[in-house]
Design a protein around this motif. Structure first.
Motif, PDB file in Angstrom:
ATOM      1  N   GLY A  10       0.813  -1.213   0.000  1.00 49.02           N
ATOM      2  CA  GLY A  10       0.000   0.000   0.000  1.00 49.02           C
ATOM      3  C   GLY A  10       0.843   1.257   0.000  1.00 49.02           C
ATOM      4  O   GLY A  10       0.524   2.234  -0.694  1.00 49.02           O
ATOM      5  N   LYS A  11       1.920   1.239   0.771  1.00 48.78           N
ATOM      6  CA  LYS A  11       2.795   2.415   0.836  1.00 48.78           C
ATOM      7  C   LYS A  11       3.484   2.650  -0.501  1.00 48.78           C
ATOM      8  O   LYS A  11       3.586   3.788  -0.976  1.00 48.78           O
ATOM      9  CB  LYS A  11       3.839   2.202   1.933  1.00 48.78           C
ATOM     10  N   VAL A  12       3.984   1.569  -1.112  1.00 50.45           N
ATOM     11  CA  VAL A  12       4.725   1.694  -2.372  1.00 50.45           C
ATOM     12  C   VAL A  12       3.807   2.134  -3.507  1.00 50.45           C
ATOM     13  O   VAL A  12       4.099   3.091  -4.236  1.00 50.45           O
ATOM     14  CB  VAL A  12       5.402   0.351  -2.726  1.00 50.45           C
ATOM     15  N   GLN A  13       2.689   1.462  -3.660  1.00 50.85           N
ATOM     16  CA  GLN A  13       1.800   1.768  -4.777  1.00 50.85           C
ATOM     17  C   GLN A  13       0.993   3.046  -4.559  1.00 50.85           C
ATOM     18  O   GLN A  13       0.549   3.669  -5.531  1.00 50.85           O
ATOM     19  CB  GLN A  13       0.842   0.601  -5.013  1.00 50.85           C
ATOM     20  N   GLY A  14       0.820   3.429  -3.296  1.00 49.80           N
ATOM     21  CA  GLY A  14      -0.022   4.578  -3.001  1.00 49.80           C
ATOM     22  C   GLY A  14       0.695   5.903  -2.887  1.00 49.80           C
ATOM     23  O   GLY A  14       0.057   6.914  -2.539  1.00 49.80           O
ATOM     24  N   HIS A  15       2.001   5.929  -3.180  1.00 52.40           N
ATOM     25  CA  HIS A  15       2.714   7.205  -3.087  1.00 52.40           C
ATOM     26  C   HIS A  15       2.109   8.205  -4.062  1.00 52.40           C
ATOM     27  O   HIS A  15       1.873   7.895  -5.233  1.00 52.40           O
ATOM     28  CB  HIS A  15       4.204   7.009  -3.370  1.00 52.40           C
ATOM     29  N   ALA A  16       1.884   9.420  -3.584  1.00 51.64           N
ATOM     30  CA  ALA A  16       1.122  10.400  -4.357  1.00 51.64           C
ATOM     31  C   ALA A  16       1.801  10.811  -5.656  1.00 51.64           C
ATOM     32  O   ALA A  16       1.132  10.996  -6.681  1.00 51.64           O
ATOM     33  CB  ALA A  16       0.847  11.630  -3.490  1.00 51.64           C
ATOM     34  N   SER A  17       3.117  10.977  -5.627  1.00 50.97           N
ATOM     35  CA  SER A  17       3.791  11.521  -6.816  1.00 50.97           C
ATOM     36  C   SER A  17       4.771  10.564  -7.476  1.00 50.97           C
ATOM     37  O   SER A  17       5.162  10.767  -8.627  1.00 50.97           O
ATOM     38  CB  SER A  17       4.545  12.803  -6.434  1.00 50.97           C
ATOM     39  N   ASN A  18       5.186   9.504  -6.770  1.00 48.29           N
ATOM     40  CA  ASN A  18       6.200   8.610  -7.316  1.00 48.29           C
ATOM     41  C   ASN A  18       5.907   7.161  -6.919  1.00 48.29           C
ATOM     42  O   ASN A  18       6.706   6.518  -6.242  1.00 48.29           O
ATOM     43  CB  ASN A  18       7.590   9.031  -6.815  1.00 48.29           C
ATOM     44  N   PRO A  19       4.763   6.626  -7.336  1.00 38.87           N
ATOM     45  CA  PRO A  19       4.392   5.264  -6.930  1.00 38.87           C
ATOM     46  C   PRO A  19       5.295   4.214  -7.548  1.00 38.87           C
ATOM     47  O   PRO A  19       5.902   4.427  -8.599  1.00 38.87           O
ATOM     48  CB  PRO A  19       2.958   5.131  -7.448  1.00 38.87           C
ATOM     49  N   GLY A  20       5.358   3.068  -6.883  1.00 35.34           N
ATOM     50  CA  GLY A  20       6.149   1.948  -7.382  1.00 35.34           C
ATOM     51  C   GLY A  20       5.269   0.798  -7.815  1.00 35.34           C
ATOM     52  O   GLY A  20       4.038   0.852  -7.709  1.00 35.34           O
ATOM     53  N   ARG A  21       5.911  -0.279  -8.276  1.00 38.28           N
ATOM     54  CA  ARG A  21       5.176  -1.396  -8.872  1.00 38.28           C
ATOM     55  C   ARG A  21       5.270  -2.684  -8.056  1.00 38.28           C
ATOM     56  O   ARG A  21       4.882  -3.751  -8.532  1.00 38.28           O
ATOM     57  CB  ARG A  21       5.687  -1.630 -10.294  1.00 38.28           C
ATOM     58  N   LEU A  22       5.784  -2.595  -6.848  1.00 38.16           N
ATOM     59  CA  LEU A  22       5.891  -3.783  -6.009  1.00 38.16           C
ATOM     60  C   LEU A  22       4.496  -4.284  -5.649  1.00 38.16           C
ATOM     61  O   LEU A  22       3.617  -3.494  -5.265  1.00 38.16           O
ATOM     62  CB  LEU A  22       6.692  -3.448  -4.754  1.00 38.16           C
ATOM     63  N   SER A  23       4.285  -5.609  -5.750  1.00 33.57           N
ATOM     64  CA  SER A  23       2.979  -6.208  -5.491  1.00 33.57           C
ATOM     65  C   SER A  23       3.063  -7.227  -4.362  1.00 33.57           C
ATOM     66  O   SER A  23       4.160  -7.654  -3.959  1.00 33.57           O
ATOM     67  CB  SER A  23       2.453  -6.898  -6.753  1.00 33.57           C
ATOM     68  N   ALA A  24       1.901  -7.653  -3.893  1.00 32.86           N
ATOM     69  CA  ALA A  24       1.855  -8.691  -2.867  1.00 32.86           C
ATOM     70  C   ALA A  24       2.478  -9.982  -3.375  1.00 32.86           C
ATOM     71  O   ALA A  24       3.154 -10.691  -2.615  1.00 32.86           O
ATOM     72  CB  ALA A  24       0.407  -8.917  -2.445  1.00 32.86           C
ATOM     73  N   GLN A  25       2.304 -10.288  -4.651  1.00 32.01           N
ATOM     74  CA  GLN A  25       2.870 -11.509  -5.212  1.00 32.01           C
ATOM     75  C   GLN A  25       4.391 -11.446  -5.241  1.00 32.01           C
ATOM     76  O   GLN A  25       5.061 -12.470  -5.063  1.00 32.01           O
ATOM     77  CB  GLN A  25       2.331 -11.751  -6.614  1.00 32.01           C
ATOM     78  N   ASP A  26       4.941 -10.256  -5.469  1.00 37.22           N
ATOM     79  CA  ASP A  26       6.405 -10.106  -5.439  1.00 37.22           C
ATOM     80  C   ASP A  26       6.962 -10.513  -4.079  1.00 37.22           C
ATOM     81  O   ASP A  26       8.011 -11.169  -3.993  1.00 37.22           O
ATOM     82  CB  ASP A  26       6.804  -8.657  -5.732  1.00 37.22           C
ATOM     83  N   LEU A  27       6.270 -10.124  -3.018  1.00 29.38           N
ATOM     84  CA  LEU A  27       6.726 -10.487  -1.672  1.00 29.38           C
ATOM     85  C   LEU A  27       6.612 -11.990  -1.445  1.00 29.38           C
ATOM     86  O   LEU A  27       7.530 -12.621  -0.910  1.00 29.38           O
ATOM     87  CB  LEU A  27       5.921  -9.715  -0.635  1.00 29.38           C
ATOM     88  N   VAL A  28       5.508 -12.573  -1.859  1.00 27.67           N
ATOM     89  CA  VAL A  28       5.320 -14.021  -1.703  1.00 27.67           C
ATOM     90  C   VAL A  28       6.397 -14.800  -2.456  1.00 27.67           C
ATOM     91  O   VAL A  28       6.913 -15.823  -1.984  1.00 27.67           O
ATOM     92  CB  VAL A  28       3.922 -14.436  -2.205  1.00 27.67           C
ATOM     93  N   ASP A  29       6.769 -14.298  -3.627  1.00 31.20           N
ATOM     94  CA  ASP A  29       7.698 -15.021  -4.504  1.00 31.20           C
ATOM     95  C   ASP A  29       9.164 -14.856  -4.129  1.00 31.20           C
ATOM     96  O   ASP A  29      10.023 -15.571  -4.668  1.00 31.20           O
ATOM     97  CB  ASP A  29       7.510 -14.558  -5.952  1.00 31.20           C
ATOM     98  N   TYR A  30       9.488 -13.939  -3.211  1.00 31.79           N
ATOM     99  CA  TYR A  30      10.903 -13.669  -2.928  1.00 31.79           C
ATOM    100  C   TYR A  30      11.597 -14.892  -2.319  1.00 31.79           C
ATOM    101  O   TYR A  30      11.073 -15.542  -1.420  1.00 31.79           O
ATOM    102  CB  TYR A  30      11.086 -12.474  -1.985  1.00 31.79           C
ATOM    103  N   ARG A  31      12.806 -15.167  -2.807  1.00 31.91           N
ATOM    104  CA  ARG A  31      13.636 -16.241  -2.270  1.00 31.91           C
ATOM    105  C   ARG A  31      15.050 -15.725  -2.024  1.00 31.91           C
ATOM    106  O   ARG A  31      15.679 -15.166  -2.932  1.00 31.91           O
ATOM    107  CB  ARG A  31      13.706 -17.427  -3.242  1.00 31.91           C
ATOM    108  N   ALA A  32      15.546 -15.912  -0.812  1.00 30.25           N
ATOM    109  CA  ALA A  32      16.976 -15.706  -0.567  1.00 30.25           C
ATOM    110  C   ALA A  32      17.728 -16.894  -1.168  1.00 30.25           C
ATOM    111  O   ALA A  32      17.159 -17.975  -1.343  1.00 30.25           O
ATOM    112  CB  ALA A  32      17.248 -15.590   0.925  1.00 30.25           C
ATOM    113  N   GLN A  33      18.996 -16.698  -1.465  1.00 27.66           N
ATOM    114  CA  GLN A  33      19.768 -17.748  -2.126  1.00 27.66           C
ATOM    115  C   GLN A  33      21.057 -18.043  -1.365  1.00 27.66           C
ATOM    116  O   GLN A  33      21.658 -17.144  -0.779  1.00 27.66           O
ATOM    117  CB  GLN A  33      20.114 -17.336  -3.557  1.00 27.66           C
ATOM    118  N   VAL A  34      21.447 -19.316  -1.394  1.00 26.09           N
ATOM    119  CA  VAL A  34      22.770 -19.715  -0.927  1.00 26.09           C
ATOM    120  C   VAL A  34      23.640 -19.869  -2.164  1.00 26.09           C
ATOM    121  O   VAL A  34      23.338 -20.668  -3.045  1.00 26.09           O
ATOM    122  CB  VAL A  34      22.726 -21.044  -0.143  1.00 26.09           C
TER     123      VAL A  34
END
Length: 599
Positions: A254-278
């Motif tokens: 909500g914070k990323v997409q809701g920025h008034a003048s410079n919104p971003g494209r990060l989505s809930a699915q992006d967070l779910v899909d994130y994987r750290a790597q060894v």
């Protein structure tokens, strides 16, 4: 070139006015620093026999020390330290950012990649204006546009599963207690709040860090962060999944997409899909040592080892003594030229290995002795106007060189535990205070954590003027190139751990880390003395010297060799722990607030 030949060449050149060349490109540039200076406190270093922890804030160091004293592992201590750093040093790192962690378990080195990723909805024109020109840095960084998917918590969780000894939840308690009861605003935090022009534009952050009149909270103010305490308590109880889904994730999106003048494209699915790597560590031999660090997407280990290796093909660094306790002009010329070559390779070749193939099929091709010998042959008594990228393995690259652009800040942690396991971890939210967006995690409470602006570590321009793609351009799911250089050092003969080291500092992390390694491994200084040496470096243009630390003669000699010289605050934040005198000796950077603790 042999040291004798080098000395003769320099002597001949200094006698001829015609040897003096024109200043290199970018001679007038004054590079922005990741974080402002906030004072200088002399340190003597700290000795211990069983275990040690070095971090950028005394409260964070104390949290790690308590974990080690309770029998925790180096990774356990790193988690406790990082949670406190995100609270008391929010300008540099936190759970809204990413990290790289090097780990030694007594038998093998592993590297953990918690670097942020680009959202699936971005494309390579993310930072281009309507007319096709790149955006100004802070126009891109402030707001939601540059926020990458945070990786720190996922990375720490998988490292803890492999190497933790204490319960996950217990490691959050020091930070939760501090967040609920409060901590005193430090001089450094106050100075950075005062100087920042963007953080107070965010309502949540302004309420947390500034008074009603817009002034930063005074030094010594008791600062609580109930929202962050609640978020950490949830993650402590339910694991990292609680951060990457549910209310916390919704508040981030909500914070990323809701920025008034410079919104971003990060989505809930992006967070779910994130994987750290060894990932496999990138290790290389240098003199009597074996140095292990992060491979790509970090450029740090490659650049550091290219600089050190190239120098040894010109003149052995151990044979270049300090003059009056500081590096000489002769050495600084050699170092700067080797650095220009390394940064040229970095701009051409290095990016996320899941998107960009290594030159000649392996990243170590950039560190081959034959290749570095070939690069060293380009170094002469006068500065190179422009350093060319090389062709490791003899293969021509299809990539264009990335134009120079700003890179910003981080925090570093070094730890050795009672069982001899070790961590070198560098974490970041990129620019000072990141994207200047504070998230309360859906708690509705005051405070929260700051989001990163890590996507600005990608090249703003996707191609060069000829249309050739830049390796480090923005792509969905890609990790931006980094300069973070967490380093573990081993004795080559016996394989014994010698040192854990690293620093914040944007692109200059490479030079700060290299300086500490040169000071301890080549020049015989202890870790504290090496850290305290004046800082120096280049990102391909002028020679950068720490203001007030070098005599006029040094500057003048460099200028006679064609260098442009800029003096400025170079606010490193080095932390290092080395094996010394049958135990451990730790050093912390006098330019910041860190200390070392151990028994």
């Amino acid at each position: 070139m042999s040291s004798r030949r080098w000395a003769a060449t320099v002597a001949a050149c200094l006698g001829l006015a015609g040897c003096i060349g024109a200043p290199p490109p970018h001679a007038g540039d004054r590079p922005a620093q990741p974080e402002a200076a906030s004072g200088h406190v002399e340190q003597q270093g700290w000795s211990s026999t069983r275990y040690s922890v070095a971090a950028a804030n005394p409260l964070a160091t104390q949290a790690g020390y308590g974990v080690l004293k309770a029998g925790g592992s180096a990774v356990d201590a790193a988690i406790a330290v990082q949670m406190v750093l995100g609270l008391v040093e929010p300008q540099s790192s936190g759970i809204g950012g990413g990290a790289f962690l090097m780990h030694w378990d007594g038998r093998q080195v592993r590297s953990y990649d918690g670097r942020e990723t680009a959202p699936a909805g971005v494309d390579d024109k993310l930072f281009l204006q309507g007319d096709g020109r790149p955006m100004a840095f802070h126009d891109a960084a402030v707001g939601g546009r540059a926020v990458g998917v945070p990786g720190t918590l996922r990375m720490l969780e998988i490292a803890h599963r492999a190497h933790g000894r204490l319960p996950w939840a217990a490691l959050f308690e020091p930070a939760i207690t501090l967040a609920e009861s409060g901590f005193r605003v430090s001089p450094r935090l106050h100075a950075l709040l005062r100087g920042d022009q963007h953080l107070r534009k965010d309502i949540t952050a302004a309420r947390q860090f500034y008074a009603d009149d817009g002034q930063p909270l005074p030094v010594g103010t008791l600062l609580r962060n109930p929202a962050l305490a609640a978020v950490m308590r949830t993650v402590a109880e339910h694991g990292a999944d609680a951060f990457y889904g549910g209310a916390i994730a919704r508040s981030i999106v909500g914070k990323v997409q809701g920025h008034a003048s410079n919104p971003g494209r990060l989505s809930a699915q992006d967070l779910v899909d994130y994987r750290a790597q060894v990932r496999a560590p990138l290790c290389a031999d240098w003199q009597r040592w074996r140095l292990c660090g992060m491979g790509p997407p970090s450029s740090g280990q490659i650049a550091v080892m290219q600089i050190l290796g190239t120098l040894d093909h010109v003149v052995p660094t151990a044979a270049v003594p300090l003059q009056d306790g500081i590096p000489s002009a002769d050495f600084l010329h050699l170092y700067t030229e080797a650095s220009k070559l390394a940064f040229a390779d970095r701009a051409r070749h290095v990016a996320d290995p899941d998107f960009v193939a290594a030159p000649a099929g392996r990243w170590s091709s950039l560190l081959d002795a034959s290749y570095l010998r070939e690069r060293a042959a380009l170094i002469g008594p006068q500065t190179m106007p422009t350093a060319p990228p090389g062709q490791p393995g003899g293969q021509r690259s299809a990539w264009a060189a990335q134009p120079e652009q700003p890179e910003y800040g981080t925090s570093h942690i070094s730890i050795v535990d009672a069982q001899g396991q070790a961590v070198a971890m560098t974490s970041t939210i990129e620019d000072q205070f990141g994207a200047r967006q504070m998230v309360d995690g859906g708690t509705g409470l005051p405070g929260g954590f700051l989001l990163n602006n890590e996507l600005t570590d990608f090249s703003f321009a996707p191609t060069d003027a000829q249309g050739r793609p830049i390796a480090n351009r923005v792509q969905p799911g890609k990790r931006p190139r980094s300069s973070m250089s967490p380093t573990l050092v081993f004795d080559r003969a016996g394989g014994q751990l010698q040192m854990s080291a690293g620093s914040p500092g944007g692109a200059l992390i490479i030079h700060f880390t290299a300086k500490a390694l040169l000071g301890t491994l080549a020049w015989g200084l202890d870790a504290q003395q090496a850290i305290a040496l004046p800082n120096f470096g280049t990102t391909g243009g002028p020679v950068l010297l720490e203001a007030g630390r070098f005599p006029p003669a040094t500057r003048n000699t460099l200028k006679t060799r064609g260098h442009s010289v800029i003096e400025l605050d170079l606010t490193s934040g080095l932390q290092a722990i080395e094996r010394r005198g049958g135990g451990w000796f730790g050093g912390a950077d006098p330019r910041r607030e860190g200390i070392v603790m151990g028994d």
